[in-house]
Scaffold this active site. Structure first.
Site, PDB file in Angstrom:
ATOM      1  N   SER A 121       0.750  -1.062  -0.049  1.00 22.74           N
ATOM      2  CA  SER A 121      -0.013  -0.197  -0.002  1.00 22.74           C
ATOM      3  C   SER A 121       0.871   1.354   0.087  1.00 22.74           C
ATOM      4  O   SER A 121       0.408   2.275  -0.389  1.00 22.74           O
ATOM      5  CB  SER A 121      -0.935   0.266   1.329  1.00 22.74           C
ATOM      6  OG  SER A 121      -1.418  -1.112   1.441  1.00 22.74           O
ATOM      7  N   HIS A 142      -1.536  -2.954  -6.903  1.00 20.32           N
ATOM      8  CA  HIS A 142      -1.895  -2.602  -5.617  1.00 20.32           C
ATOM      9  C   HIS A 142      -3.472  -3.070  -5.768  1.00 20.32           C
ATOM     10  O   HIS A 142      -4.211  -2.237  -6.308  1.00 20.32           O
ATOM     11  CB  HIS A 142      -1.654  -1.077  -5.384  1.00 20.32           C
ATOM     12  CG  HIS A 142      -2.317  -0.630  -4.007  1.00 20.32           C
ATOM     13  ND1 HIS A 142      -2.497   0.521  -3.588  1.00 20.32           N
ATOM     14  CD2 HIS A 142      -2.624  -1.293  -2.736  1.00 20.32           C
ATOM     15  CE1 HIS A 142      -3.086   0.755  -2.479  1.00 20.32           C
ATOM     16  NE2 HIS A 142      -3.156  -0.527  -1.916  1.00 20.32           N
ATOM     17  N   GLU A 154      -4.217  -0.642  -8.760  1.00 23.15           N
ATOM     18  CA  GLU A 154      -3.186   0.618  -8.936  1.00 23.15           C
ATOM     19  C   GLU A 154      -1.908  -0.004  -9.410  1.00 23.15           C
ATOM     20  O   GLU A 154      -1.193  -0.750  -8.703  1.00 23.15           O
ATOM     21  CB  GLU A 154      -2.997   1.443  -7.758  1.00 23.15           C
ATOM     22  CG  GLU A 154      -2.704   2.904  -7.928  1.00 23.15           C
ATOM     23  CD  GLU A 154      -2.464   3.534  -6.514  1.00 23.15           C
ATOM     24  OE1 GLU A 154      -2.542   2.787  -5.431  1.00 23.15           O
ATOM     25  OE2 GLU A 154      -2.896   4.879  -6.682  1.00 23.15           O
ATOM     26  N   ASN A 192      -3.554   6.390  -1.787  1.00 15.95           N
ATOM     27  CA  ASN A 192      -3.433   6.613  -0.239  1.00 15.95           C
ATOM     28  C   ASN A 192      -2.790   8.170  -0.124  1.00 15.95           C
ATOM     29  O   ASN A 192      -3.013   8.634   1.134  1.00 15.95           O
ATOM     30  CB  ASN A 192      -2.439   5.798   0.398  1.00 15.95           C
ATOM     31  CG  ASN A 192      -3.100   4.315   0.827  1.00 15.95           C
ATOM     32  OD1 ASN A 192      -4.436   4.476   1.009  1.00 15.95           O
ATOM     33  ND2 ASN A 192      -2.578   3.346   0.456  1.00 15.95           N
TER      34      ASN A 192
HETATM   35  P1  NAD Z   1      -2.349 -10.045   6.427  1.00 14.29           P
HETATM   36  O1  NAD Z   1      -1.708  -9.959   7.623  1.00 14.29           O
HETATM   37  O2  NAD Z   1      -3.951 -10.350   6.680  1.00 14.29           O
HETATM   38  O3  NAD Z   1      -1.520 -11.127   5.884  1.00 14.29           O
HETATM   39  C1  NAD Z   1      -0.285 -11.231   5.491  1.00 14.29           C
HETATM   40  C2  NAD Z   1       0.242 -12.616   5.592  1.00 14.29           C
HETATM   41  O4  NAD Z   1       1.741 -12.678   5.013  1.00 14.29           O
HETATM   42  C3  NAD Z   1       0.212 -13.501   6.878  1.00 14.29           C
HETATM   43  O5  NAD Z   1      -0.807 -14.737   6.685  1.00 14.29           O
HETATM   44  C4  NAD Z   1       1.418 -13.772   7.214  1.00 14.29           C
HETATM   45  O6  NAD Z   1       1.622 -15.054   7.823  1.00 14.29           O
HETATM   46  C5  NAD Z   1       2.209 -13.527   5.715  1.00 14.29           C
HETATM   47  N1  NAD Z   1       3.648 -13.566   5.977  1.00 14.29           N
HETATM   48  C6  NAD Z   1       4.374 -12.795   6.468  1.00 14.29           C
HETATM   49  N2  NAD Z   1       5.745 -13.074   6.333  1.00 14.29           N
HETATM   50  C7  NAD Z   1       5.835 -13.860   5.270  1.00 14.29           C
HETATM   51  C8  NAD Z   1       6.932 -14.274   4.641  1.00 14.29           C
HETATM   52  N3  NAD Z   1       8.171 -14.097   4.894  1.00 14.29           N
HETATM   53  N4  NAD Z   1       6.746 -15.259   3.635  1.00 14.29           N
HETATM   54  C9  NAD Z   1       5.334 -15.687   3.437  1.00 14.29           C
HETATM   55  N5  NAD Z   1       4.101 -15.274   4.067  1.00 14.29           N
HETATM   56  C10 NAD Z   1       4.694 -14.306   5.090  1.00 14.29           C
HETATM   57  O7  NAD Z   1      -1.966  -8.872   5.619  1.00 14.29           O
HETATM   58  P2  NAD Z   1      -3.150  -8.024   4.501  1.00 14.29           P
HETATM   59  O8  NAD Z   1      -4.197  -7.162   4.846  1.00 14.29           O
HETATM   60  O9  NAD Z   1      -3.358  -9.206   3.350  1.00 14.29           O
HETATM   61  O10 NAD Z   1      -1.885  -7.227   3.698  1.00 14.29           O
HETATM   62  C11 NAD Z   1      -0.902  -7.936   2.854  1.00 14.29           C
HETATM   63  C12 NAD Z   1      -0.404  -6.838   1.978  1.00 14.29           C
HETATM   64  O11 NAD Z   1      -1.401  -6.084   1.201  1.00 14.29           O
HETATM   65  C13 NAD Z   1       0.308  -5.594   2.854  1.00 14.29           C
HETATM   66  O12 NAD Z   1       1.600  -5.061   2.044  1.00 14.29           O
HETATM   67  C14 NAD Z   1      -0.859  -4.471   2.901  1.00 14.29           C
HETATM   68  O13 NAD Z   1      -0.305  -3.351   2.874  1.00 14.29           O
HETATM   69  C15 NAD Z   1      -1.298  -4.608   1.536  1.00 14.29           C
HETATM   70  N6  NAD Z   1      -2.793  -4.098   1.310  1.00 14.29           N
HETATM   71  C16 NAD Z   1      -3.766  -4.567   2.346  1.00 14.29           C
HETATM   72  C17 NAD Z   1      -4.817  -3.925   2.138  1.00 14.29           C
HETATM   73  C18 NAD Z   1      -6.059  -4.249   3.098  1.00 14.29           C
HETATM   74  O14 NAD Z   1      -6.896  -3.503   3.150  1.00 14.29           O
HETATM   75  N7  NAD Z   1      -5.814  -5.209   4.041  1.00 14.29           N
HETATM   76  C19 NAD Z   1      -5.292  -3.398   0.917  1.00 14.29           C
HETATM   77  C20 NAD Z   1      -4.293  -3.045   0.025  1.00 14.29           C
HETATM   78  C21 NAD Z   1      -3.025  -3.724   0.112  1.00 14.29           C
END
Ligand code: NAD
Length: 288
Positions: A121, A142, A154, A192
Site C-alpha cells: 500500500s 495494488h 493501481e 493513499n
Molecule cells: P495479512 O496480515 O492479512 O496477511 C499477511 C500474510 O503474510 C500473513 O498470513 C503472514 O503469515 C504472511 N507472511 C508474513 N511474512 C511472510 C513471509 N516471509 N513469507 C510468506 N508469508 C509471510 O495482511 P493483508 O491485509 O493481506 O496485507 C498484505 C499486503 O497487502 C500488505 O502489504 C498490505 O499493505 C497490502 N494491502 C492491504 C490492504 C488491506 O486492506 N488489508 C489493501 C491493499 C493492500
C-alpha cells in the site's frame, strides 16, 4: 500482444493474498499460494471456497465451475514451489525488510522472465526492485480490499519498470476483471496520497471540536456522496495502518502538511485500532 499469465504465484495468504487467489482461479489462472505461517494457506483456501460459493449463490458460477476453480488453487509449501510461475504477487505483511527479503529470495528461484509484483500500500517499488537483479520486471500491483468486490488495481511503475512488464500486468488485471490504472512510484501512490490526508484531516476536525465524529462522517456521506465517512472508513482500515501510511507520506515528502494528527497517534497508542479492536473513532459491539 503480451503472452497471458497462466501460472500465478502468491506469497502471503492473508486477507489480500486470499482475495487475489479467488479472483485469479475464478478467471481461469492456476495459482500457487504460500505463507510462512503454518495453516495460513489452508485457512485462505477455505475463504476462497466460501467466496466462490457466494458467487455461485448469485448465479455468477455453476457448482462445476466453482469446483474447477478450486482445483486450480495449489498449496505451495515454500517459495521454491513457485519456480514455474510467470508472475508472483507478494502480499506479505507491510514491513519493508520482510518484503525485500522475499524479493531477494524469489529473484534467486524464479526464471529471469518472471515478473515480481508487490501488493504494498505504501512501500517504494523502486526500493523493492533494488533487492533483485531484475528491476525492469518488478512492479506494484495494488489491489483493494475486498479484492473480489473492488474494481481498481493501481499499477505502480518503479524507476526501472519496463513497458513490457507494465503491459503484461495490465493484461492480467483486465483478465481478473479489474481496471488497471498506472501511477508512478511516489509515496502513497495516488490512492493513499488522497485518501489518508482526508482521514487525517477528519481526525484534526474532530480533535479541534469542529464537529462530532458522526457529523463529520455525515458531511461526507450526504454532502460528497461518499459511501462511508472518513472516520468510519479509518476504523475499517485500522487506525494503526492509517498512521503508518501517514508516516510514510510525512517522511517520504518531508512536508509537514502530512503530519499525523495527534489524536490519531493517541488512539493507536491506546490500542483503539478501529473495528478490529472493538473501538476507534466509533465503538463496535464485537471486535472483528
Ligand atoms: P495479512 O496480515 O492479512 O496477511 C499477511 C500474510 O503474510 C500473513 O498470513 C503472514 O503469515 C504472511 N507472511 C508474513 N511474512 C511472510 C513471509 N516471509 N513469507 C510468506 N508469508 C509471510 O495482511 P493483508 O491485509 O493481506 O496485507 C498484505 C499486503 O497487502 C500488505 O502489504 C498490505 O499493505 C497490502 N494491502 C492491504 C490492504 C488491506 O486492506 N488489508 C489493501 C491493499 C493492500
Amino acid at each position: 500482444m503480451a503472452a497471458p499469465i497462466e501460472r500465478l504465484g502468491i506469497v502471503g495468504a492473508g486477507t489480500m493474498g486470499a482475495g487475489i487467489a479467488q479472483v485469479a482461479v475464478q478467471a481461469g489462472v492456476a495459482v500457487w499460494l504460500t505463507d510462512a505461517q503454518p495453516g495460513a494457506v489452508e485457512r485462505a483456501s477455505e475463504r476462497v471456497g466460501e467466496g466462490l460459493q457466494r458467487v455461485v449463490a448469485r448465479g455468477g458460477l455453476s457448482a462445476e465451475q466453482r469446483a474447477a476453480a478450486l482445483a486450480r488453487l495449489h498449496h505451495a509449501p515454500d517459495l521454491r514451489a513457485l519456480a514455474d510461475c510467470e508472475l508472483v504477487v507478494e502480499a506479505v505483511s507491510e514491513r519493508e525488510a520482510l518484503k525485500r527479503e522475499v524479493f531477494r529470495e524469489l529473484d534467486g528461484i524464479v526464471p529471469p522472465s518472471t515478473i515480481l509484483a508487490s501488493n504494498t500500500s505504501s512501500i517504494s517499488i523502486t526500493r523493492l526492485a533494488a533487492a533483485t537483479r531484475r528491476p525492469d520486471r518488478v512492479v506494484g500491483m495494488h489491489f483493494f480490499n475486498p479484492v473480489p468486490v473492488m474494481r481498481l488495481v493501481e499499477v505502480v511503475r518503479g524507476m526501472d519498470t519496463s513497458e513490457a512488464t507494465l503491459e503484461r500486468v495490465r493484461a492480467l488485471a483486465v483478465a481478473l476483471g479489474k481496471t488497471p490504472i498506472e501511477v508512478r512510484d511516489y509515496p502513497g501512490f495516488v490512492s493513499n496520497r488522497l485518501l489518508m490526508p482526508m482521514i487525517n484531516e477528519a481526525a484534526y476536525a474532530l480533535m479541534e471540536g469542529v464537529a462530532s465524529a458522526e457529523a463529520i462522517d455525515q458531511v461526507m456521506t450526504l454532502g460528497a456522496n461518499h459511501p462511508m465517512g472518513p472516520l468510519a472508513l479509518a476504523d475499517l482500515i485500522g487506525l494503526d495502518v492509517c498512521l503508518d501510511i501517514m508516516r510514510v507520506l510525512h517522511t517520504g515528502f518531508g512536508d509537514d502538511k502530512y503530519r499525523p494528527c495527534p489524536l490519531l497517534v493517541n488512539l493507536v497508542a491506546a490500542g483503539r485500532l478501529g473495528r478490529k479492536s472493538g473501538e476507534g473513532f466509533f465503538k463496535y459491539d464485537t471486535a472483528r
